[in-house]
Design an enzyme around this catalytic site. Structure first.
Site, PDB file in Angstrom:
ATOM      1  N   MET A   5      39.233  -9.156  14.268  1.00  6.89           N
ATOM      2  CA  MET A   5      39.567  -9.431  12.995  1.00  6.89           C
ATOM      3  C   MET A   5      39.358  -8.532  12.017  1.00  6.89           C
ATOM      4  O   MET A   5      40.420  -8.064  11.113  1.00  6.89           O
ATOM      5  CB  MET A   5      38.761 -10.704  12.552  1.00  6.89           C
ATOM      6  CG  MET A   5      38.771 -11.275  11.219  1.00  6.89           C
ATOM      7  SD  MET A   5      40.423 -11.640  10.971  1.00  6.89           S
ATOM      8  CE  MET A   5      40.300 -13.560  11.602  1.00  6.89           C
ATOM      9  N   THR A   8      30.386 -11.712  12.728  1.00  5.71           N
ATOM     10  CA  THR A   8      30.398 -13.069  13.316  1.00  5.71           C
ATOM     11  C   THR A   8      29.940 -14.068  12.638  1.00  5.71           C
ATOM     12  O   THR A   8      29.112 -14.054  11.616  1.00  5.71           O
ATOM     13  CB  THR A   8      29.290 -12.901  14.659  1.00  5.71           C
ATOM     14  OG1 THR A   8      29.425 -14.068  15.496  1.00  5.71           O
ATOM     15  CG2 THR A   8      28.030 -12.725  14.209  1.00  5.71           C
ATOM     16  N   HIS A  12      39.151 -16.004   3.172  1.00  9.45           N
ATOM     17  CA  HIS A  12      39.395 -16.331   4.632  1.00  9.45           C
ATOM     18  C   HIS A  12      40.772 -16.093   5.185  1.00  9.45           C
ATOM     19  O   HIS A  12      41.786 -16.576   4.656  1.00  9.45           O
ATOM     20  CB  HIS A  12      39.118 -17.869   4.519  1.00  9.45           C
ATOM     21  CG  HIS A  12      39.327 -18.612   5.959  1.00  9.45           C
ATOM     22  ND1 HIS A  12      39.778 -19.920   5.994  1.00  9.45           N
ATOM     23  CD2 HIS A  12      38.906 -17.990   7.240  1.00  9.45           C
ATOM     24  CE1 HIS A  12      39.741 -20.109   7.265  1.00  9.45           C
ATOM     25  NE2 HIS A  12      39.598 -18.985   8.033  1.00  9.45           N
ATOM     26  N   ASN A  56      43.793 -16.224  11.653  1.00  3.54           N
ATOM     27  CA  ASN A  56      44.276 -15.339  12.905  1.00  3.54           C
ATOM     28  C   ASN A  56      45.426 -15.745  13.531  1.00  3.54           C
ATOM     29  O   ASN A  56      45.780 -17.010  13.797  1.00  3.54           O
ATOM     30  CB  ASN A  56      42.801 -15.688  13.884  1.00  3.54           C
ATOM     31  CG  ASN A  56      42.645 -14.425  14.886  1.00  3.54           C
ATOM     32  OD1 ASN A  56      43.251 -13.333  14.691  1.00  3.54           O
ATOM     33  ND2 ASN A  56      41.978 -14.614  15.893  1.00  3.54           N
TER      34      ASN A  56
END
EC number: 4.2.1.17
Length: 717
Positions: free
Chosen positions: A326, A403, A452, A455
């Site tokens: 990411m 994470t 946000h 993915n």
């Protein structure tokens, strides 16, 4: 001045050549709205009445040529039914034909974008000269329709059926070299030579050096193919087009082919009638309504984002915390769009992973010839990997991408705040954790915002910008502008568990779990929802997302919305998690995954999956009615979307629908959850909710919908 209208002026240049100039007053672009079409008619009459004009150069007073028809007028026109649409189009054809039939040569000088009706205007000219900076195309298929101002008829005669179908079905604007190669334009010149080149062509036509009448005649006659050649051309075209566009989901491409085939052996005027009749059939479909609505919604979202530009502070240097897939994806996206970015992690192996991700993405760009090797080097140079905060004093915004654990994020965020300037924006790339909660770890919560990404970062267009309880408007504005600069579409939402997209997605997974519990086969559910239009069914989707990620997200959502997202049973998704079947990440989930010939993970049926979920199926194993599956899946998702509007998580139905299409692959031809409710009928939709209300709170109609049904209201119109 020969004609001075609100949209068009006509004036003499020299040597009998007049400039026919589109310049719609009060607008930033030229477009064919009702007023422009009326002015077009008047301008043609003025040209006919002037015996001194020997030729025309068609130009634009804007930076673009003409961007097409006025899409905001479509809704009213298309609501009248097929006959009324044909009755609207045929007079427009008469106007375009009267321009084409002028007894003098006409050359379009295409300075910028000429799309849809704009390029159809160019096609009624006898020659087309294109600036090196321009693009041309007929992208109407994206709106669920096809060219309706004569474009399909003229282009197929100009460049051949095969090429014309490719132009219209792919709906991608063409650059000058491609347009010239296919024969859609006659010359490409530097921008500063455009008017001279177009004028020179008119002079050659006037003098007889160019046979412009023969050039025009090609467009007035039938397609020059015998019946067998026509049949072969259309069979090939149908095979190629229908393989990519299911007519049940996207009817416009097939309707385009049908009208092209019907008109191919006809002269212009009759072929145009066939085009109009086919266009009308496409225009009245629910898919056209949804896709046109989607285009308008996209404009609404862009306008909302643009309003933030004044309140943003410049981002000359960004940073990302966390150098995994990411973090590497975020670094790549920023750097590839010109923003220098520092990538920080706690160890060299992690930094190497992040740089490898960026390098892999750039290498693919070079291999596809979308980037030159030197540009790849320049982009990589904008990413600076580091283990320390030394350079963070120069950073304008930091994107935290560690994470998805609130305690870890709180520690990292607090540490970061101590190492940046007081006005530096800190953004968290969290998918579910409350921004207001994370802000409590910070001394300057007003500078903290959610950002946000979805993915994979380089492919997914949406970025949710999340406003926490204390987030300042400057923090929101700066993050929105950065997301735009990174090539993304930002949508601002208010804070709640899951924000907008995940809050809506998890009830969809919950509906899937409940269907499986009640005895539905997950493969049937996947097949039904794929046919409905989703890129993949819910079982396959949770495998791709990661079953562990799904279970973790479900726990967060259950805590936030226990009345409708906390089931009183163990479902199939949790059963897979307990069996350590995590989906694609460990090659077993609802399906089994093996590498195909291209090295991609392909799913196959795995009988073990049924054994894992068998103890949790309490209903009788049976084949469900397809519509029941659709209703149960869609009600849960659409209801939660409406609740997000009720709770002011998202400001408008337009933004909610766009977020679902860009964020989770809601079928574009259905327009989004709010459009889907409108097309079902709000009262009918509420009745469906009542039918399934016994299944739980997720199926109960939100009060907003009951009020709308009682007042005969819709989300759109």
């Amino acid at each position: 001045m020969i004609h001075a209208g609100n949209a068009i002026t006509v004036q003499m240049l020299a040597d009998g050549i007049a400039e026919f100039r589109f310049d719609l007053q009060g607008e930033s672009v030229n477009k064919f709205n009702r007023a422009t079409i009326e002015d077009f008619k008047a301008a043609i009459a003025a040209v006919k009445a002037n015996n001194d004009i020997k030729g025309l150069v068609v130009t634009s007073g804007k930076s673009t040529f003409i961007v097409g028809a006025d899409i905001t007028e479509f809704g009213q026109n298309f609501a009248q039914g097929e006959k009324a649409i044909v009755d609207w189009l045929m007079p427009v054809h008469e106007i375009f034909n009267s321009f084409e039939d002028l007894d003098l040569p006409k050359v379009a000088a295409i300075n910028g974008m000429a799309l849809g009706g704009g390029f159809e205007m160019c096609l009624v000219c006898d020659y087309r000269v294109m600036s090196e900076a321009a693009q041309v195309g007929l992208p109407e298929i994206k709106l669920g329709i096809y060219p309706g101002f004569g474009g399909s008829v003229r282009l197929s005669r100009l460049i051949g059926i095969d090429n014309a179908v490719e132009w219209m079905a792919m709906a991608t604007p063409k650059k000058p070299a491609a347009a010239l190669k296919d024969g859609a334009v006659d010359a490409v010149v530097a921008a500063d030579k455009l008017l001279d080149a177009a004028t020179d062509l008119v002079k050659q036509a006037i003098s007889g050096r160019l046979n412009w009448k023969a050039k025009r005649q090609e467009k007035l006659e039938a397609v020059k193919l015998n019946p067998l050649e026509q049949m072969m051309a259309f069979n090939t075209a149908k095979g190629a087009v229908l393989a990519k566009a299911n007519p049940a989901q996207y009817p416009a491409p097939k309707l385009l082919l049908d009208s092209l085939q019907a008109g191919a052996s006809l002269a212009r005027d009759e072929a145009l009638k066939a085009e109009a009749e086919g266009f009308a059939k496409a225009a009245v479909t629910p898919q056209a309504e949804a896709l046109i609505g989607l285009f308008i919604n996209d404009q609404v979202v862009k306008k909302a984002s643009k309003q933030h530009e004044k309140g943003a502070h410049p981002v000359n240097q960004a940073a990302v915390l966390g150098a995994g897939i990411m973090g590497g994806g975020i670094a790549y996206q920023a750097a590839s769009k010109g923003t220098p970015i520092i990538m920080k992690d706690i160890g060299n192996p992690q930094l190497a992973l992040g740089m490898k991700e960026a390098n892999n993405l750039l290498t693919k760009q070079v291999e596809r010839k979308k980037m030159k090797p030197v540009q790849m080097g320049e982009t990589l140079a904008r990413i600076r990997p580091t283990l320390s905060y030394e350079e963070f004093k120069e950073v304008d915004i930091v994107i935290e991408a560690v994470t998805e654990n609130p305690k870890v994020k709180e520690i990292v965020l607090a540490e970061t705040e101590k190492n940046v300037r007081e006005n530096t924006i800190i953004a968290s790339n969290t998918s579910t954790i409350s921004i207001t909660r994370l802000a409590k770890a910070l001394q300057r919560p007003e500078n903290f915002v959610g950002m946000h990404f979805f993915n994979p970062v380089h492919m997914m267009p949406l970025v949710e910008v999340i406003r926490g309880e204390k987030t300042s408007e400057e923090a929101i504005a700066t993050t929105v502008v950065l997301a735009q600069k990174m090539g993304k579409t930002p949508i601002v939402v208010n804070d709640c568990p899951g924000f907008l997209v995940n809050r809506v997605l998890f009830p969809y997974f919950g509906a899937f779990d409940l269907l499986v519990k009640d005895g539905a086969d997950f493969q049937q559910i996947d097949n039904v929802m794929s046919k409905f239009g989703w890129p993949m069914g819910p079982a396959y989707l949770i495998d791709v997302v990661g079953i562990d990620t799904g279970v973790h997200g479900a726990e967060v959502m259950a805590e936030g919305f226990p009345d409708r997202m906390k089931p009183d049973y163990k479902g199939a998704i949790e059963a897979m998690y307990e069996a350590k079947r995590l989906g694609q990440k460990n090659d077993v989930g609802f399906y089994k995954y093996e590498l195909d010939k291209k090295g991609k993970k392909a799913k196959t049926v795995d009988p073990t999956a049924y054994e894992v979920i068998a103890p949790f199926v309490t209903g009788e194993k049976r084949e469900f009615d397809n519509q029941e599956i659709i209703d149960r899946m869609m009600l849960a998702l659409c209801n939660e979307t409406v609740r997000c509007l009720e709770d002011n998580i998202v400001a408008t139905a337009s933004e909610a629908d766009m977020a679902m299409i860009m964020g989770i692959g809601f079928p574009p031809f259905r327009g989004g959850p709010c459009r889907y409710i409108d097309q079902t009928g709000v009262a009918e939709y509420v009745a469906l909710c009542d039918k399934y209300a016994h299944l739980g709170k997720a199926y109960e109609a939100p009060q907003m919908l009951r009020d709308m049904a009682a007042n005969n209201k819709k989300f759109y119109g």
